[in-house]
Motif scaffolding. Structure first.
Motif, PDB file in Angstrom:
ATOM      1  N   SER A   1       0.955  -1.337   0.172  1.00 19.78           N
ATOM      2  CA  SER A   1      -0.008  -0.117   0.096  1.00 19.78           C
ATOM      3  C   SER A   1       0.840   1.244  -0.035  1.00 19.78           C
ATOM      4  O   SER A   1       2.113   1.347  -0.390  1.00 19.78           O
ATOM      5  CB  SER A   1      -0.875  -0.034   1.320  1.00 19.78           C
ATOM      6  OG  SER A   1      -1.702   0.966   1.106  1.00 19.78           O
TER       7      SER A   1
ATOM      8  N   HIS B   1     -17.382   0.974  -6.648  1.00 20.58           N
ATOM      9  CA  HIS B   1     -16.001   0.539  -6.500  1.00 20.58           C
ATOM     10  C   HIS B   1     -15.184   1.794  -6.825  1.00 20.58           C
ATOM     11  O   HIS B   1     -15.428   2.537  -7.869  1.00 20.58           O
ATOM     12  CB  HIS B   1     -15.674  -0.405  -7.185  1.00 20.58           C
ATOM     13  CG  HIS B   1     -14.123  -1.006  -6.990  1.00 20.58           C
ATOM     14  ND1 HIS B   1     -12.992  -0.528  -7.372  1.00 20.58           N
ATOM     15  CD2 HIS B   1     -13.770  -2.127  -6.079  1.00 20.58           C
ATOM     16  CE1 HIS B   1     -12.079  -1.175  -7.045  1.00 20.58           C
ATOM     17  NE2 HIS B   1     -12.394  -2.035  -6.416  1.00 20.58           N
TER      18      HIS B   1
ATOM     19  N   TRP C   1      -6.980   1.919 -14.161  1.00 18.61           N
ATOM     20  CA  TRP C   1      -6.942   1.178 -12.894  1.00 18.61           C
ATOM     21  C   TRP C   1      -6.168  -0.167 -12.812  1.00 18.61           C
ATOM     22  O   TRP C   1      -5.301  -0.313 -12.062  1.00 18.61           O
ATOM     23  CB  TRP C   1      -8.436   0.958 -12.227  1.00 18.61           C
ATOM     24  CG  TRP C   1      -8.439   0.657 -11.166  1.00 18.61           C
ATOM     25  CD1 TRP C   1      -8.335  -0.669 -10.409  1.00 18.61           C
ATOM     26  CD2 TRP C   1      -8.541   1.513 -10.048  1.00 18.61           C
ATOM     27  NE1 TRP C   1      -8.549  -0.822  -9.423  1.00 18.61           N
ATOM     28  CE2 TRP C   1      -8.684   0.587  -8.692  1.00 18.61           C
ATOM     29  CE3 TRP C   1      -8.700   2.723  -9.813  1.00 18.61           C
ATOM     30  CZ2 TRP C   1      -8.755   1.206  -7.598  1.00 18.61           C
ATOM     31  CZ3 TRP C   1      -8.729   3.287  -8.459  1.00 18.61           C
ATOM     32  CH2 TRP C   1      -8.904   2.360  -7.378  1.00 18.61           C
ATOM     33  N   GLU C   2      -6.207  -0.818 -13.921  1.00 13.59           N
ATOM     34  CA  GLU C   2      -5.200  -1.869 -14.324  1.00 13.59           C
ATOM     35  C   GLU C   2      -3.839  -1.636 -13.958  1.00 13.59           C
ATOM     36  O   GLU C   2      -3.252  -2.227 -13.426  1.00 13.59           O
ATOM     37  CB  GLU C   2      -5.648  -2.645 -15.380  1.00 13.59           C
ATOM     38  CG  GLU C   2      -7.204  -3.142 -15.656  1.00 13.59           C
ATOM     39  CD  GLU C   2      -8.144  -2.179 -15.901  1.00 13.59           C
ATOM     40  OE1 GLU C   2      -8.112  -1.078 -16.328  1.00 13.59           O
ATOM     41  OE2 GLU C   2      -9.037  -2.654 -15.152  1.00 13.59           O
TER      42      GLU C   2
ATOM     43  N   GLU D   1      -3.025  -1.284 -10.527  1.00 11.54           N
ATOM     44  CA  GLU D   1      -2.802  -2.370  -9.814  1.00 11.54           C
ATOM     45  C   GLU D   1      -1.799  -3.138 -10.159  1.00 11.54           C
ATOM     46  O   GLU D   1      -1.098  -3.989  -9.193  1.00 11.54           O
ATOM     47  CB  GLU D   1      -4.194  -3.338 -10.052  1.00 11.54           C
ATOM     48  CG  GLU D   1      -5.393  -2.739  -9.385  1.00 11.54           C
ATOM     49  CD  GLU D   1      -6.540  -3.743  -9.644  1.00 11.54           C
ATOM     50  OE1 GLU D   1      -6.697  -4.461 -10.493  1.00 11.54           O
ATOM     51  OE2 GLU D   1      -7.612  -3.832  -8.869  1.00 11.54           O
ATOM     52  N   ARG D   2      -0.960  -2.930 -11.346  1.00 12.31           N
ATOM     53  CA  ARG D   2       0.156  -3.654 -11.607  1.00 12.31           C
ATOM     54  C   ARG D   2       1.426  -2.896 -11.109  1.00 12.31           C
ATOM     55  O   ARG D   2       2.059  -3.233 -10.552  1.00 12.31           O
ATOM     56  CB  ARG D   2      -0.060  -3.705 -13.180  1.00 12.31           C
ATOM     57  CG  ARG D   2       1.393  -4.609 -13.504  1.00 12.31           C
ATOM     58  CD  ARG D   2       1.440  -4.350 -15.310  1.00 12.31           C
ATOM     59  NE  ARG D   2       1.919  -3.191 -15.626  1.00 12.31           N
ATOM     60  CZ  ARG D   2       1.766  -2.378 -16.772  1.00 12.31           C
ATOM     61  NH1 ARG D   2       0.989  -3.094 -17.754  1.00 12.31           N
ATOM     62  NH2 ARG D   2       2.192  -1.379 -16.898  1.00 12.31           N
TER      63      ARG D   2
ATOM     64  N   THR E   1      -6.925   5.686  -4.455  1.00 12.86           N
ATOM     65  CA  THR E   1      -5.578   6.179  -4.841  1.00 12.86           C
ATOM     66  C   THR E   1      -5.327   7.427  -4.193  1.00 12.86           C
ATOM     67  O   THR E   1      -6.312   8.214  -4.118  1.00 12.86           O
ATOM     68  CB  THR E   1      -5.543   6.575  -6.583  1.00 12.86           C
ATOM     69  OG1 THR E   1      -6.398   7.596  -6.889  1.00 12.86           O
ATOM     70  CG2 THR E   1      -5.902   5.298  -7.213  1.00 12.86           C
TER      71      THR E   1
ATOM     72  N   ARG F   1     -12.683   2.236  -8.589  1.00 11.45           N
ATOM     73  CA  ARG F   1     -12.457   2.044  -9.933  1.00 11.45           C
ATOM     74  C   ARG F   1     -13.409   2.829 -10.778  1.00 11.45           C
ATOM     75  O   ARG F   1     -12.931   3.484 -11.956  1.00 11.45           O
ATOM     76  CB  ARG F   1     -12.587   0.540 -10.341  1.00 11.45           C
ATOM     77  CG  ARG F   1     -12.228   0.344 -11.917  1.00 11.45           C
ATOM     78  CD  ARG F   1     -12.462  -1.238 -12.348  1.00 11.45           C
ATOM     79  NE  ARG F   1     -11.558  -2.000 -11.639  1.00 11.45           N
ATOM     80  CZ  ARG F   1     -11.773  -2.988 -10.624  1.00 11.45           C
ATOM     81  NH1 ARG F   1     -13.152  -3.330 -10.271  1.00 11.45           N
ATOM     82  NH2 ARG F   1     -10.950  -3.858 -10.211  1.00 11.45           N
TER      83      ARG F   1
ATOM     84  N   VAL G   1      -9.728   0.774  -0.346  1.00 16.02           N
ATOM     85  CA  VAL G   1      -9.050   0.941  -1.680  1.00 16.02           C
ATOM     86  C   VAL G   1      -9.269   2.275  -2.025  1.00 16.02           C
ATOM     87  O   VAL G   1     -10.235   2.883  -2.174  1.00 16.02           O
ATOM     88  CB  VAL G   1      -9.445  -0.005  -2.654  1.00 16.02           C
ATOM     89  CG1 VAL G   1      -8.831   0.079  -3.783  1.00 16.02           C
ATOM     90  CG2 VAL G   1      -9.312  -1.636  -1.752  1.00 16.02           C
TER      91      VAL G   1
ATOM     92  N   LEU H   1      -1.582   3.487  -5.476  1.00 11.15           N
ATOM     93  CA  LEU H   1      -2.395   2.775  -5.299  1.00 11.15           C
ATOM     94  C   LEU H   1      -2.683   2.242  -3.804  1.00 11.15           C
ATOM     95  O   LEU H   1      -1.540   1.510  -3.568  1.00 11.15           O
ATOM     96  CB  LEU H   1      -2.904   1.719  -6.272  1.00 11.15           C
ATOM     97  CG  LEU H   1      -4.242   0.835  -5.727  1.00 11.15           C
ATOM     98  CD1 LEU H   1      -5.554   1.460  -6.077  1.00 11.15           C
ATOM     99  CD2 LEU H   1      -4.082  -0.427  -6.686  1.00 11.15           C
TER     100      LEU H   1
ATOM    101  N   ARG I   1      -4.005  -0.233  -0.820  1.00 10.39           N
ATOM    102  CA  ARG I   1      -5.053  -1.289  -0.772  1.00 10.39           C
ATOM    103  C   ARG I   1      -5.395  -1.541   0.524  1.00 10.39           C
ATOM    104  O   ARG I   1      -4.988  -1.160   1.454  1.00 10.39           O
ATOM    105  CB  ARG I   1      -4.035  -2.613  -1.356  1.00 10.39           C
ATOM    106  CG  ARG I   1      -3.754  -2.486  -2.787  1.00 10.39           C
ATOM    107  CD  ARG I   1      -2.971  -3.649  -3.339  1.00 10.39           C
ATOM    108  NE  ARG I   1      -2.567  -3.584  -4.593  1.00 10.39           N
ATOM    109  CZ  ARG I   1      -1.527  -3.152  -5.200  1.00 10.39           C
ATOM    110  NH1 ARG I   1      -0.752  -2.688  -4.139  1.00 10.39           N
ATOM    111  NH2 ARG I   1      -1.231  -3.015  -6.269  1.00 10.39           N
TER     112      ARG I   1
ATOM    113  N   ALA J   1       1.463   0.162  -9.196  1.00 10.22           N
ATOM    114  CA  ALA J   1       1.400   0.765  -7.856  1.00 10.22           C
ATOM    115  C   ALA J   1       1.387   2.297  -7.854  1.00 10.22           C
ATOM    116  O   ALA J   1       0.813   2.945  -7.257  1.00 10.22           O
ATOM    117  CB  ALA J   1       1.974   0.377  -6.757  1.00 10.22           C
TER     118      ALA J   1
END
Lengths: 160, 935
Positions: free
Chosen positions: B228, B727, B747-748, B751-752, B684, B729, B682, B694, B696, B754
Motif C-alpha cells: 500500500s 467501487h 486502474w489496471e 494495480e500492476r 488512489t 475504479r 481501496v 494505489l 490497498r 502501484a
C-alpha cells in the motif's frame, strides 16, 4: 566550551586539510581538547564534532577506539604500561604487577588521593626498550625495572 | 579498429566464469550481484542491496583462479576472463567458518522468524558451533518502537550504514575496539534516550533480529502482506502491511519510486491508530436538547453524554434531511463542504461533485487552503500549473538544492534523506529558515533570516542576479514574459539595503544568488514557511522568478518543488476540492469548463467561485452558512483563531461530520458518520511528486464503520442524486474522462505498477517526471514574472506582545493530532504539548526547560511545557499545533493572503510568561495510546 587557546590550536590543525575534509583533524582536535580538560566529556566530544562539522557519534567512535583518549577523569598522573606480546615477554607483566602493588590499584583504577591512574596500553613502538611506561600520554619511560619504576613513582609523588 | 572511449569501455559487458559456467557481468556490478542475476546464491550477511558494500563479515568469500587469497564477492567486481568459484571446498570452508563463528555468539532464543544467519546456516549445513560464546550484553528496551538485543548482533554494521548513509540520521555508531566493539546509539546511550528519530531503517536492515519492532511484534506469525501507500505526508512512500488476523503487526518499506524502501517513524510505527479503542464504530446522532459547546470538546470516552447511537439508515436520513431542508429554505449558498486531503482521490472527487451537484454551489474546500494555497496561486499565475516541476529524488541530478521555509527532516523525512544524500555526495545545500532545523547541519550555507522577511531576502537574490549579469537571457527571451517589470522592481532591493532587514549579510546573499544562478542544476524546495503568510503568494512569486530568470527549470535537477504536506493534498486539489476550480484546475467561471462538467454530470452548475475555508467559517459565524458536511477534516483545531472557528461551527443549524474518531469538530456535529481508516479501504492518492499511487485494503473496518466512498454515495442519494458507484475504479474512470492529466492512467495499470506519474494523457505513456521542458502550460506557452514588494505581517510584536509565534508540525505528530496522538509509539515519543524557545529567552522569562510556560496573543492564551531550543531564533516561540489542550491556533491570526486566501499561521505577536495551569487531559494522547491499543 574549549578555551580560546585550544580553539586556536584546533584551527591550526584544521587548516592542514582541505576545507571539505575538516574531519581529518579529529584526532589532533581530541588530543588538544583532552590536554586542556584532562578527559573527554560528552560536551567536549560534542563541541569537537561541531567544530569539525562531524556527526557526534563519529567523534565518539574515534574517542573510544584509541585508548590514549580518556573517557573518564583520571588521576593527576596517568601511567600506561604496554602489555603487548613483545613487552610481555620482556617483563612488562611483572612490572605491571609491581605498579599495582606499589599504588594499591588495578588497571583502570585511580588512587584515593587522585594522584595516579593505571592503564593497560598497547604497543608504543619501543619494543626493544621494554618494559615501557607512558606518563600522561606525553612522557615515555623505557627499560622500567622495579628500581626505575620506584624512582618514577617517588618523583611523581613528590612533584608539586 | 575504432578506439573505444572510456565511457564505452565502462559500459562493456564482461565475460567471466562463475562456478564453471560462462556468465556476462556488467562493469557497474559486483560479483555477488552478477551471481544473483544468474541464479547463483553466495552466502552474505553484511551485504544487502541498497546499502554500500562494506565487506566486513567475510561470509561471501569466493575463490578467484590465480589469486593467493579469497576475495569478498560483495566488494569485488568481475573482470574479463576471471574464473570465480563460490562453491569450491576452499571457499565453502571459509564461508562456513564465518557462519559457525557468528553462530557461536547467538542467543538460544531467536528474535525474528527469518534470521538471515539462521537461513545461511541451514543452507550450508553448518552444525553446532565448536567455539565458546561471548559474554552477552543485556537487552535495551528503552525505546517504545524498537527493541535492541545486541546478543543477536553480528556487527555487520548494516544498521549503521542504514542510519548514517541511507537516512543520514547519524545516531548509530560502532564504538570501542577489539572484543569490546559494539553498536552504540550516540555516546552509548540507551536507545530511548538517544537522538534516534525512530525511522526504523536499522530494524529493516538488521539481518538477525538484534534490532526489532518492540513488544515482540517481529515474532508474530504473519497471515498476509498487503502492499500500500503511507497515509501520512506528501512524500508518498510505498510500504507493506504485515497483517496478523485483523491487525497490522508491523510495516516495512517497499521499493517505491519516491522512497526506495525508506520510511520514517510515522509510516513505520504510526499505523496502529486504526486499532485504537476510540474508533467510531456506529453512527451517532446528537441527543435532543444537548447544546453545542464550543468552549469544551467532548472527551471521546464521554461521547454518550452528547450523542446517541443510531442505525445507518436513521443517521443518513437525519444527515440528508437537515442538508436538504437548508438547501430548500435558504438556497444553495447556505451549505458548504470540507473534504479532506487525507482521503483518496476518488473520495475527494465524489465529495466535490456532491457539493457542486447536490448542494448546488462551489462552497467546497479543504486544508490545501491552510497549507499551499498561496504557492498554488502563484504557480498557476506564473507557470500555469500548481504541481511540482521535478520530483524530490531528482536532487540526485542537482548541483545545488535551495530549501526555504521548510523543515523536511520533520515533515517530509524521507524526502529529506534524498537531500542529505545529495549533500553528502557534494551537492551544495542552501537552507534558509528563521529556525535552525536538523537539515541545517548538512547545509553548505544556512541563512537564518528574520521571520517575515522572505521577500526582502529573495528580492535581494533577484537583484544580485540582475546586477551581476547572471540572468539566462535566452531563457528569459524564449520562454517568459514580464521580465522588464521584475528587473525594474528588483532595482530597489540591493542586498546591501536588504541585509539589515532580513538579517543576512549582503555578501552571503550575493554568494548564494551567484551559486544558485550559475550551477548546472538548481532545485528549489519550499514549505509552509513560504506559504503561510499574508505575503505567501509574493514569497512564492519570488521563488518562481528566481527559477525563471536563471533558466533553472525544465531540466533534470532543476525546478520548483513546493513540498506538499498531506498524503493526498496534491490529489485532492487535482480532484477539484477547491472552490474556484473543477477537477484539473478548470475554472468554474470559465464557460467552457462549466459546459464540460454540466455535460459530464448532467446538471446545471454554479458559475460563481465558492468560499474558501476561512471564509466559510466566517460565514458560518455570521449565520450565512447554516449547514455543513465535513469529511475527515478538523477545522476546530486546524483553523486560525480557533476559538472563533469553534464558535462558528457551533452556530451551524446542521453539521454532518464523517471521521474515524470523535474529533473536536465531530464533537460539534449533529450527525457523526463512522468512516474507515486508510488501511481499511481501496483508493488512489497523489503525492508531492505527481505520482498517482494505489492504496490497498489490509484490514476490515471495526464495527459498523463504512468506507468513505460508500458514505458519500449514500448521502448523495439522500440529497436526491442518482449515484451508483460501487467501487473506486468506477469513480477513477469517471475522473479520467474530465481530467486530461490522468486520462492515460488505467486502474489496471495502478494495480500492476502501484505508482504512475502524471501528466499521463494517453494510455501507455510513461508519465513525465520533469515537466515544462519545452513550454509552460499557459495560454501563450510562456511563463510570467510577477514582481513582489515588501508587505509586512498583519501583526507585529509590540511592548505588550513582544515575541513572535511560529506554528508548525513536529516529526511525530500529524496535523491536528487526531490520529497520531492515538498511535501508540508516536504518542509515547511526544506525549505532551511543548513550546520551543531559545534558552536565553527562556532564562529571561525566568523559566527552565520542562517547566510550564504560558503563551498569549490578542486572541487567546495557552500553557504548555517549555523546551529549550537553540535553533529557535531569539524573540520567537515555536508551537506545534497538534495538541488540543494547548491549541496553538487559539493564538494565531486569521488574516488572509489576498490571493491564496491562506491564513498567516507563521507570524503573530505573543507574550511569554513562566507558569500557568498544566496542560489538561483531552482524553487521548498524553502517553496513553500504547496501553489503550495493546492493553
Amino acid at each position: 566550551m574549549l578555551s580560546e587557546e585550544s580553539l586556536k590550536k584546533i584551527e591550526r590543525e584544521i587548516a592542514k586539510y582541505p576545507p571539505d575534509q575538516k574531519q581529518s583533524a579529529v584526532m589532533a582536535a581530541l588530543i588538544i581538547a583532552q590536554d586542556e580538560k584532562g578527559w573527554l566529556a560528552t560536551e567536549t566530544l560534542d563541541s569537537v564534532a561541531q567544530l569539525l562539522g562531524m556527526a557526534p557519534v563519529a567523534v565518539y567512535e574515534v574517542a573510544t577506539f584509541y585508548n590514549m583518549y580518556n573517557r573518564a577523569p583520571t588521576g593527576r598522573y596517568k601511567l600506561t604500561i604496554c602489555t603487548c606480546l613483545p613487552c610481555g615477554l620482556q617483563g612488562s607483566l611483572d612490572a605491571a604487577d609491581h605498579l599495582k602493588d606499589r599504588l594499591g590499584i588495578g588497571f583502570n583504577e585511580t588512587t584515593p588521593d587522585g594522584r595516579f591512574t593505571l592503564k593497560e596500553g598497547e604497543c608504543m613502538g619501543a619494543c626493544a626498550m621494554a618494559p615501557v611506561v607512558l606518563v600522561n600520554n606525553k612522557r615515555m619511560c623505557d627499560a622500567m625495572s622495579k628500581e626505575r619504576l620506584d624512582a618514577l613513582i617517588d618523583e611523581l609523588r613528590e612533584s608539586a | 579498429m575504432d578506439r573505444v572511449s572510456t565511457k564505452q569501455q565502462a559500459a562493456m559487458p564482461i565475460e567471466f566464469k562463475l562456478n564453471g559456467n560462462t556468465v556476462v557481468g556488467r562493469p557497474d556490478e559486483t560479483i555477488i550481484e552478477c551471481a544473483r542475476r544468474h541464479g547463483v546464491e553466495i552466502p552474505h550477511l553484511c551485504y544487502t542491496p541498497g546499502l554500500r558494500p562494506d565487506g566486513n563479515c567475510r561470509a561471501c568469500m569466493v575463490e578467484v583462479k590465480g589469486e593467493r587469497v579469497l576475495a569478498p564477492s560483495c566488494c569485488r567486481g568481475p573482470s574479463e576472463g576471471m574464473e570465480v568459484t563460490s562453491d569450491s571446498p576452499r571457499a565453502r570452508a571459509s564461508q562456513k567458518m564465518v557462519l559457525e563463528l557468528l553462530l557461536a555468539d547467538m542467543p538460544a532464543q531467536a528474535y525474528r522468524r527469518d534470521s538471515e544467519l539462521a537461513r545461511w546456516v541451514e543452507k550450508l549445513g553448518v552444525g553446532a558451533p565448536r567455539f565458546a560464546a561471548r559474554a552477552q550484553p543485556g537487552a535495551d528496551l528503552s525505546h517504545p518502537a524498537i527493541a535492541v538485543r545486541l546478543d543477536a548482533c553480528i556487527q555487520c554494521t548494516r544498521c549503521l550504514r542504514a542510519c548514517r548513509e541511507a537516512q543520514v540520521n547519524d545516531v548509530i555508531g560502532y564504538a570501542q575496539r577489539g572484543e569490546h566493539s559494539k553498536i552504540v546509539f550516540d555516546f552509548d546511550d540507551p536507545m530511548g534516550a538517544s537522538s534516534c528519530v525512530a525511522c526504523g531503517e536499522c530494524v529493516q536492515a538488521c539481518p538477525t533480529g538484534a534490532l526489532m519492532p518492540a513488544r515482540e511484534w517481529g515474532l508474530a506469525a504473519i497471515d498476509r502482506t498487503v502492499d500500500s501507500v503511507c497515509p501520512f505526508c506528501g512524500v508518498g512512500c510505498l510500504l507493506t502491511y504485515h497483517v496478523k488476523g485483523n491487525r497490522i503487526a508491523f510495516v516495512t518499506g517497499q521499493d517505491g519510486p519516491s522512497n526506495h524502501g525508506r520510511l520514517c517513524v510515522k509510516g513505520r510505527y504510526g499505523f496502529d491508530y486504526a486499532h485504537h479503542p476510540h474508533r467510531l464504530t456506529k453512527p451517532l446522532i446528537r441527543k435532543p436538547g444537548v447544546a453545542k459547546d464550543p468552549e469544551r470538546a467532548v472527551a471521546p470516552q464521554d461521547w454518550d453524554a452528547v450523542f446517541m447511537e443510531a442505525s445507518w439508515d436513521e443517521a443518513l436520513a437525519v444527515a440528508a434531511r437537515g442538508l436538504r431542508e437548508i438547501r430548500e429554505r435558504h438556497g444553495a449558498g447556505a451549505l458548504a463542504g470540507f473534504g479532506s486531503a487525507k482521503g483518496s482521490n476518488e473520495e475527494a472527487y465524489l465529495f466535490q461533485k456532491l457539493v457542486r451537484t447536490g448542494f448546488g454551489s462551489n462552497n467546497v474546500d479543504h486544508c490545501t487552503r491552510l497549507c499551499h494555497a498561496s504557492s498554488v496561486a502563484a504557480l498557476l499565475e506564473g507557470i500555469g500549473s500548481g504541481a511540482v516541476s521535478n520530483q524530490v529524488n531528482d536532487v540526485a541530478n542537482a548541483e545545488l538544492i535551495f530549501v526555504i521555509g521548510a523543515n523536511p527532516t520533520s515533515n517530509h523525512p524521507v524526502a529529506a534523506t534524498w537531500m542529505k544524500n545529495a549533500a553528502q555526495r557534494g551537492a551544495k545545500l542552501i537552507v534558509a529558515d528563521p529556525r535552525r532545523t536538523d537539515l541545517a547541519r548538512h547545509a553548505t550555507h544556512f541563512l537564518q533570516f528574520t521571520p517575515d522577511t522572505d521577500v526582502a531576502l529573495l528580492n535581494a537574490m533577484i537583484h544580485t542576479i540582475v546586477d551581476e549579469g547572471l540572468v539566462n537571457e535566452a531563457f528569459v527571451r524564449d520562454r517568459t514574459s514580464g521580465y522588464e517589470a521584475l528587473k525594474a522592481n528588483a532595482k530597489a532591493f540591493a542586498p546591501e539595503k536588504m541585509a539589515p532587514i532580513c538579517g543576512i549579510p549582503a555578501q552571503t546573499i550575493r554568494e548564494v544568488a551567484r551559486l544558485y544562478a550559475t550551477s548546472k542544476g538548481s532545485m528549489i524546495f519550499w514549505g509552509m514557511g513560504i506559504s503561510q503568510h499574508v505575503h505567501g503568494t509574493d514569497n512564492a512569486r519570488c521563488l518562481i522568478a528566481l527559477a525563471l530568470m536563471t533558466g533553472q527549470i525544465g531540466r533534470p535537477g532543476t525546478g520548483l518543488h513546493p513540498l506538499r504536506g498531506q498524503n493526498n493534498v496534491q490529489g485532492a486539489s487535482d480532484s477539484g476540492l477547491i472552490p474556484m476550480v473543477f477537477p484539473d484546475y478548470q475554472r468554474v467561471d470559465n464557460p467552457e469548463a462549466n459546459a464540460r462538467f454540466e455535460k459530464l454530470w448532467g446538471v446545471a452548475l454554479d458559475r460563481k467561485p465558492g468560499l474558501t475555508v476561512v471564509e466559510i467559517i466566517n460565514a458560518a459565524y455570521d449565520r450565512a452558512i447554516k449547514g455543513m458536511y465535513i469529511m475527515g477534516e478538523n477545522p476546530a483545531m486546524s483553523d486560525p483563531d480557533v476559538a472563533h472557528a469553534r464558535a462558528a461551527l457551533a452556530r451551524l443549524d446542521h453539521l454532518v461530520v464523517q471521521d474515524i474518531f470523535l474529533t473536536e469538530t465531530a464533537a460539534l456535529a449533529d450527525v457523526v458518520l463512522p468512516a474507515t481508516a486508510w488501511p481499511e479501504k481501496v483508493g488512489t492518492v497523489t503525492n508531492t511528486d505527481r505520482m498517482v499511487q494505489l492504496g490497498r485494503k489490509a484490514l476490515e473496518p471495526p464495527g459498523e464503520a463504512r468506507e468513505d466512498l460508500w458514505i458519500v454515495n449514500a448521502l448523495a442519494r439522500g440529497l436526491g442524486l442518482d449515484w451508483k458507484y460501487n467501487h473506486p475504479r468506477q469513480v477513477f474512470d469517471e475522473m479520467r474522462r474530465c481530467m486530461d492529466s490522468i486520462a492515460g492512467i488505467t486502474w489496471e495499470r495502478l494495480e500492476r505498477d502501484a505508482s504512475v506519474t502524471y501528466p499521463c494523457p494517453n494510455e501507455g505513456d510513461p508519465g513525465e517526471p520533469v515537466v515544462f521542458r519545452e513550454v509552460f502550460p499557459t495560454a501563450t506557452g510562456r511563463a510570467k514574472f510577477v514582481p513582489a514588494d515588501l508587505i509586512p505581517a498583519a501583526e507585529h510584536p509590540d511592548t505588550e506582545y513582544p515575541m513572535v509565534l511560529i506554528t508548525g508540525r513536529q516529526l511525530e505528530h500529524w496535523h491536528t493530532g487526531a490520529i497520531t496522538r492515538r498511535s501508540g509509539v508516536l504518542d509515547a515519543i511526544e506525549p505532551e504539548p511543548t513550546a520551543l524557545v531559545h534558552p536565553l529567552d527562556l532564562a529571561a522569562a525566568g523559566a527552565r526547560p520542562g517547566e510550564v510556560i504560558s503563551v498569549a496573543s490578542r486572541r487567546g492564551k495557552i500553557s504548555l511545557y517549555a523546551r529549550a531550543d537553540e535553533g529557535t531564533p531569539r524573540g520567537c516561540v515555536f508551537v506545534p499545533f497538534a495538541y488540543y489542550e494547548a491549541a496553538a491556533n487559539l493564538l494565531t491570526n486569521p488574516v488572509l493572503d489576498p490571493f491564496g486566501k491562506i491564513p498567516e499561521f507563521k507570524y503573530c505577536a505573543v507574550k511569554l510568561e513562566r507558569g500557568g495551569p498544566r496542560p489538561a487531559d483531552p482524553g487521548y494522547g498524553k502517553g496513553s495510546a500504547l496501553a489503550a491499543i495493546e492493553g
